[in-house]
Design a protein around this motif. Structure first.
Motif, PDB file in Angstrom:
ATOM      1  N   VAL A 695     -47.627 -13.753   4.554  1.00  0.00           N
ATOM      2  CA  VAL A 695     -46.585 -13.943   5.572  1.00  0.00           C
ATOM      3  C   VAL A 695     -45.290 -14.429   4.942  1.00  0.00           C
ATOM      4  CG1 VAL A 695     -45.929 -15.302   7.608  1.00  0.00           C
ATOM      5  CG2 VAL A 695     -48.223 -14.314   7.443  1.00  0.00           C
ATOM      6  N   SER A 696     -45.381 -15.201   3.855  1.00  0.00           N
ATOM      7  CA  SER A 696     -44.162 -15.712   3.211  1.00  0.00           C
ATOM      8  C   SER A 696     -43.296 -14.577   2.671  1.00  0.00           C
ATOM      9  CB  SER A 696     -44.547 -16.673   2.086  1.00  0.00           C
ATOM     10  OG  SER A 696     -45.154 -15.972   0.994  1.00  0.00           O
ATOM     11  N   ILE A 697     -43.900 -13.454   2.369  1.00  0.00           N
ATOM     12  CA  ILE A 697     -43.158 -12.298   1.833  1.00  0.00           C
ATOM     13  C   ILE A 697     -42.956 -11.241   2.919  1.00  0.00           C
ATOM     14  CG2 ILE A 697     -43.133 -10.501   0.067  1.00  0.00           C
ATOM     15  CD1 ILE A 697     -42.883 -13.405  -0.976  1.00  0.00           C
ATOM     16  N   ILE A 698     -43.966 -11.022   3.771  1.00  0.00           N
ATOM     17  CA  ILE A 698     -43.885 -10.012   4.842  1.00  0.00           C
ATOM     18  C   ILE A 698     -44.145 -10.752   6.161  1.00  0.00           C
ATOM     19  CG2 ILE A 698     -44.739  -7.791   5.693  1.00  0.00           C
ATOM     20  CD1 ILE A 698     -45.916  -7.317   2.886  1.00  0.00           C
ATOM     21  N   PRO A 699     -43.099 -11.309   6.768  1.00  0.00           N
ATOM     22  CA  PRO A 699     -43.291 -12.199   7.928  1.00  0.00           C
ATOM     23  C   PRO A 699     -44.010 -11.539   9.104  1.00  0.00           C
ATOM     24  CG  PRO A 699     -41.067 -12.409   7.055  1.00  0.00           C
ATOM     25  CD  PRO A 699     -41.686 -11.249   6.350  1.00  0.00           C
ATOM     26  N   ASN A 700     -43.838 -10.244   9.285  1.00  0.00           N
ATOM     27  CA  ASN A 700     -44.423  -9.584  10.469  1.00  0.00           C
ATOM     28  C   ASN A 700     -45.794  -8.970  10.199  1.00  0.00           C
ATOM     29  OD1 ASN A 700     -43.557  -7.578   8.780  1.00  0.00           O
ATOM     30  ND2 ASN A 700     -42.643  -6.303  10.394  1.00  0.00           N
ATOM     31  N   ILE A 701     -46.422  -9.320   9.092  1.00  0.00           N
ATOM     32  CA  ILE A 701     -47.724  -8.745   8.769  1.00  0.00           C
ATOM     33  C   ILE A 701     -48.773  -9.239   9.763  1.00  0.00           C
ATOM     34  CG2 ILE A 701     -48.527 -10.536   7.170  1.00  0.00           C
ATOM     35  CD1 ILE A 701     -49.455  -8.192   5.314  1.00  0.00           C
ATOM     36  N   LYS A 702     -49.724  -8.328  10.127  1.00  0.00           N
ATOM     37  CA  LYS A 702     -50.767  -8.647  11.094  1.00  0.00           C
ATOM     38  C   LYS A 702     -52.129  -8.526  10.417  1.00  0.00           C
ATOM     39  CE  LYS A 702     -47.901  -6.486  14.655  1.00  0.00           C
ATOM     40  NZ  LYS A 702     -47.826  -5.403  15.681  1.00  0.00           N
ATOM     41  N   ILE A 703     -53.151  -9.077  11.085  1.00  0.00           N
ATOM     42  CA  ILE A 703     -54.486  -9.106  10.484  1.00  0.00           C
ATOM     43  C   ILE A 703     -55.356  -8.000  11.068  1.00  0.00           C
ATOM     44  CG2 ILE A 703     -56.637 -10.432  10.323  1.00  0.00           C
ATOM     45  CD1 ILE A 703     -54.959 -12.949  10.172  1.00  0.00           C
ATOM     46  N   TYR A 704     -56.048  -7.291  10.147  1.00  0.00           N
ATOM     47  CA  TYR A 704     -57.146  -6.388  10.494  1.00  0.00           C
ATOM     48  C   TYR A 704     -58.423  -6.997   9.929  1.00  0.00           C
ATOM     49  CZ  TYR A 704     -60.528  -2.646   9.630  1.00  0.00           C
ATOM     50  OH  TYR A 704     -61.671  -1.902   9.548  1.00  0.00           O
ATOM     51  N   ALA A 705     -59.453  -7.047  10.784  1.00  0.00           N
ATOM     52  CA  ALA A 705     -60.734  -7.570  10.306  1.00  0.00           C
ATOM     53  C   ALA A 705     -61.836  -7.079  11.224  1.00  0.00           C
ATOM     54  CB  ALA A 705     -60.721  -9.091  10.272  1.00  0.00           C
ATOM     55  N   ASN A 706     -63.085  -7.214  10.779  1.00  0.00           N
ATOM     56  CA  ASN A 706     -64.191  -6.794  11.632  1.00  0.00           C
ATOM     57  C   ASN A 706     -64.512  -7.889  12.643  1.00  0.00           C
ATOM     58  OD1 ASN A 706     -66.213  -8.643  10.495  1.00  0.00           O
ATOM     59  ND2 ASN A 706     -66.144  -7.312   8.683  1.00  0.00           N
ATOM     60  N   TYR A 707     -65.306  -7.536  13.622  1.00  0.00           N
ATOM     61  CA  TYR A 707     -65.604  -8.443  14.731  1.00  0.00           C
ATOM     62  C   TYR A 707     -66.260  -9.731  14.237  1.00  0.00           C
ATOM     63  CZ  TYR A 707     -67.624 -10.168  19.102  1.00  0.00           C
ATOM     64  OH  TYR A 707     -67.965 -10.953  20.181  1.00  0.00           O
ATOM     65  N   ASN A 708     -67.136  -9.635  13.226  1.00  0.00           N
ATOM     66  CA  ASN A 708     -67.813 -10.816  12.699  1.00  0.00           C
ATOM     67  C   ASN A 708     -66.819 -11.787  12.086  1.00  0.00           C
ATOM     68  OD1 ASN A 708     -70.226 -12.353  11.841  1.00  0.00           O
ATOM     69  ND2 ASN A 708     -69.544 -11.748   9.783  1.00  0.00           N
ATOM     70  N   TYR A 709     -65.852 -11.289  11.335  1.00  0.00           N
ATOM     71  CA  TYR A 709     -64.853 -12.145  10.708  1.00  0.00           C
ATOM     72  C   TYR A 709     -64.010 -12.871  11.745  1.00  0.00           C
ATOM     73  CZ  TYR A 709     -64.962 -11.666   5.627  1.00  0.00           C
ATOM     74  OH  TYR A 709     -65.292 -11.775   4.294  1.00  0.00           O
ATOM     75  N   VAL A 710     -63.523 -12.101  12.748  1.00  0.00           N
ATOM     76  CA  VAL A 710     -62.590 -12.723  13.704  1.00  0.00           C
ATOM     77  C   VAL A 710     -63.287 -13.750  14.589  1.00  0.00           C
ATOM     78  CG1 VAL A 710     -61.059 -10.721  13.717  1.00  0.00           C
ATOM     79  CG2 VAL A 710     -62.853 -10.907  15.453  1.00  0.00           C
ATOM     80  N   THR A 711     -64.608 -13.656  14.718  1.00  0.00           N
ATOM     81  CA  THR A 711     -65.316 -14.608  15.582  1.00  0.00           C
ATOM     82  C   THR A 711     -65.952 -15.764  14.810  1.00  0.00           C
ATOM     83  OG1 THR A 711     -67.293 -13.193  15.500  1.00  0.00           O
ATOM     84  CG2 THR A 711     -65.790 -12.921  17.378  1.00  0.00           C
TER      85      THR A 711
END
Length: 767
Positions: A695-711
């Motif tokens: 984020v410090s370099i690309i402020p608008n970057i978003k997260i992609y992850a699988n369901y297990n990771y996000v929970t």
């Protein structure tokens, strides 16, 4: 001596007189021989019926002359014309002038070419001429001293045109007469008129040309040009018989007295020089009026067992100024109808009667013609008249009763409709309402008003029709619709719905029929319309199209939706997005674009602090070239903040290197990677630190992850705010927080990409 001188003088005088008399005798003999040549010409011609017969014993060749004081005197113009002809077997003759004969008569020798010039021409302007040559037709204009025709080709001249130009044409007229095989000398043509014949194959054998001052009268004599009258040529396709060649000027096109329908026909005109053609149209069972055709093209149908019920015929071009075309049809149950002309309708409509024969005649303008006492056209009373405005076509021709308006199997929508009743036998009228795309049901229109829209590109989806007044007491009105994806539905009646509602299907055609009250319907009335609708059961929403739950990707109205295999709505206002990397190898982006299967793509840029995905360059260039919306993602291999910063900087450099504009976003792929087992041991704090590095370099970057990771791992508020794209290969995603995209399969297929592909649905997620 004086007497002797006188005698010598007298002898000289007598000698001169004798010589003069002898010369005159020779001249008279020459003129008599020319006259004899003309007398040998056969002028009794059966083809040229309007050419008067010639008395071969009294006919004399006239020298060109003008009428002055009631007497013909030799012309003596200051400007004179000279001409030479190239004659079969003889070659070029010497130049003749002012009415002298160039060529031959009575020797059956053809003229093959001509050269014309002027003498003593002190005026601006000149002379030009062109010839009609055997097998070649009219040649281009030639100017003074140039050769028109051919030499060495053994081709006859058949006709000629000569005219003056400039001031010369203002002061003089040019007259010319030709000697034609089987006819003899024709009358004098003038100033560019055609002289000779066309269409008979007759040769020119001689020519006379003379210049006459403007205002002086000139005896032009008989006709100066002959050609055959135009002839109609026809063919007919008759039930059980097939094609029949009816030849030139046929008595009847078709078959009369056998009860066989005329299914198709062709018409053409044979005419030698007049420009123009014949055009015609057929009113065909279950089709209505076809497009006009001309020049021996087929009107009607072949192989469909459909009758022609009415026709229209007209002329085009110059021939339309010279002739009228008359025609009559033989109709079943009626017989021969009266004659109509020049585009009038002949036959019947609304009775289901077949045309069995056609008569066609060309009649010179102004010449009388007996059209008979019968009507040329019959149309049923109380007939429904209808026409429709069709996509890419405009207003259709008028249809009657059960005749189809619109099109079938062409994928064209009806946009507007007009209905009326012809020759009603009771009071009342007709009313109708259309269900229109983006509008819904419109107010009822009546008696020829437009229902639907024009110029907006909106489809009619359904229609309701009803009668009013005493007509409604005496008749039932039935109608059925041909709609997209389903074809013909069953019959609706008396204000019922016909077509589709809430299905986004276009109506393509309609049939309407008026029947006496209580009479049987024209066909089945079981399923006159179809409809689609939304339904919510518990926490799930479904869409029923014609009573069946839809699944997968659907366009409803102007929006796209994704339903799982059970028909449960999972994403609204959806976009179908794929993601790619070097694993997909070389992708054919042209085929991907043309397939229309996706709405965008997310491309892997890199996975470390140096280098790039081996297919990044090809993929970025491909989506740019074909205008495919795209985003990018980085597969994280960083184990700490500083490595994340280095990787993010590499991503920024790649974005600059390839001038990227990732409108679908930039994504950080956080997941376990077999190549780097340590990533599987990361805790939540470490994932947050890595994310902050990116984020410090690309402020608008978003997260992609699988369901297990996000929970289980990405559970801090900082990380949750960044979660946007979740992978879960199931019939639902089930994440309770906010997210924009659900990657629901890794085994999708897309045209242009080899093997399996990840597919995601981005949009408004159902909870």
């Amino acid at each position: 001596m004086k007497i002797k001188k006188v005698l010598i003088f007298l002898v000289l005088i007598l000698s001169i007189i004798s010589i003069q008399v002898f010369a005159e005798g020779i001249n008279q003999k020459d003129e008599h021989e020319i006259g004899d040549q003309h007398l040998t010409t056969d002028e009794s011609n059966n083809i040229l019926e309007d050419d008067p017969s010639i008395d071969s014993e009294k006919q004399e060749e006239k020298t060109p002359s003008v009428s002055q004081d009631g007497k013909n005197k030799a012309i003596n113009n200051k400007v004179s014309v000279q001409y030479s002809t190239h004659i079969q077997y003889m070659g070029w003759q010497d130049f003749k002038k002012e009415g002298e004969i160039s060529g031959t008569s009575g020797k059956s020798l053809r003229l093959e070419a001509i050269n014309i010039k002027l003498e003593n021409n002190n005026l601006n302007g000149g002379i030009r001429y062109k010839t009609h040559v055997q097998n070649l037709g009219w040649q281009a204009w030639k100017n003074e001293g140039e050769i028109s025709g051919t030499s060495g080709s053994s081709l006859r001249l058949e006709a000629i045109q000569i005219e003056l130009t400039g001031d010369l044409a203002s002061n003089y007229d040019i007259y010319y007469s030709v000697h034609v095989e089987n006819i003899g000398w024709l009358g004098w043509a003038k100033n560019g008129e055609q002289s000779g014949s066309a269409g008979y194959g007759y040769r020119l054998e001689g020519i006379k040309i003379v210049l006459v001052k403007k205002g002086q009268s000139f005896d032009v004599g008989k006709k100066h040009y002959y050609e055959p009258a135009p002839m109609i040529y026809g063919k007919s396709h008759v039930q059980y018989v097939g094609w029949k060649d009816t030849g030139y000027n046929p008595e009847v096109i078709g078959a009369v007295g056998k009860g066989l329908r005329l299914e198709a026909f062709t018409l053409g005109i044979y005419h030698y020089s007049t420009k123009g053609s014949i055009k015609y149209s057929s009113y065909v069972e279950n089709e209505g009026w076809q497009q006009e055709v001309e020049g021996n093209k087929i009107s009607g149908t072949v192989g469909k067992d459909r009758k022609i019920e009415a026709i229209k015929i007209s002329l085009t071009g110059e021939i339309a100024n010279l002739y009228d075309v008359y025609y009559s049809t033989h109709v079943s149950n009626i017989g021969w109808l009266g004659w109509t002309k020049n585009g009038g309708v002949s036959g019947s409509r609304g009775y289901n009667y077949q045309i069995e024969g056609i008569k066609v005649k060309l009649v010179p303008k102004g010449q009388g013609f007996d059209v008979g006492s019968k009507k040329p056209y019959y149309e049923l009373i109380n007939a429904i008249h209808s026409n429709a405005h069709i996509e890419n076509i405009g207003w259709s021709g008028n249809a009657i009763n059960q005749e189809i308006i619109g099109t079938t199997n062409k994928g064209l929508r009806l946009e507007g409709i007009r209905l009326s009743i012809n020759n009603p036998t009771a009071s009342g009228g007709i009313e109708y309402s259309s269900h229109v795309q983006e509008i819904g049901w419109q107010a009822f229109k009546k008696d020829g008003d437009i229902s639907g829209t024009i110029g907006k590109g909106y489809r009619i989806e359904a229609i309701k029709i009803r009668l009013t007044g005493d007509l409604a007491n005496k008749y039932d009105i039935y109608y059925r619709a041909h709609i997209q994806n389903h074809g013909w539905l069953d019959w609706a009646s008396n204000g019922g719905i016909s077509g589709s509602v809430s299905c986004s299907y276009r109506m393509e055609a309609i049939q309407i029929k008026l029947v006496p009250k209580g009479s049987a319907a024209p066909g089945s009335t079981t399923r006159p319309y179809i409809t689609s609708y939304w339904q919510t059961v518990g926490s799930n929403t479904y869409y029923y199209k014609e009573g069946v739950k839809v699944t997968g990707w659907q366009v409803i109205g102007n929006h796209k939706y994704y339903f799982n295999q059970y028909g449960e709505l999972k994403v609204s206002n959806a976009k179908k997005i794929i993601d790619v990397s070097h694993h997909q190898k070389v992708i054919d982006w042209k085929k991907v674009k043309e397939s229309g299967e996706i709405d965008g793509v997310i491309i892997r840029a890199t996975y470390n602090a140096i280098g790039e995905d081996t297919q990044l360059k090809n993929n970025i260039e491909g989506v740019k070239k074909y205008g495919i919306p795209y985003g990018i993602y980085v597969a994280n291999y960083a184990e700490n903040y500083s490595e994340a910063v280095m990787t993010a900087k590499n991503v920024k450099q790649l974005m600059s290197k390839y001038s990227m504009n990732p409108t679908l976003g930039v994504y950080l792929d956080l997941e376990d990677f077999p190549e780097l087992p340590a990533l599987g041991l990361m805790n939540t704090a470490q994932w947050e630190s890595i994310t902050k590095g990116f984020v410090s370099i690309i402020p608008n970057i978003k997260i992609y992850a699988n369901y297990n990771y996000v929970t289980t791992k990405l559970t801090t508020s900082y990380l949750k705010d960044r979660i946007s794209w979740i992978a879960r290969y199931n019939t639902f995603c089930g994440y309770s927080g906010h997210y924009d995209g659900w990657q629901y399969t890794s085994t999708g297929r897309v045209t242009g990409i080899s093997g399996n592909i990840d597919i995601s649905a981005f949009g408004d997620m159902a909870k």
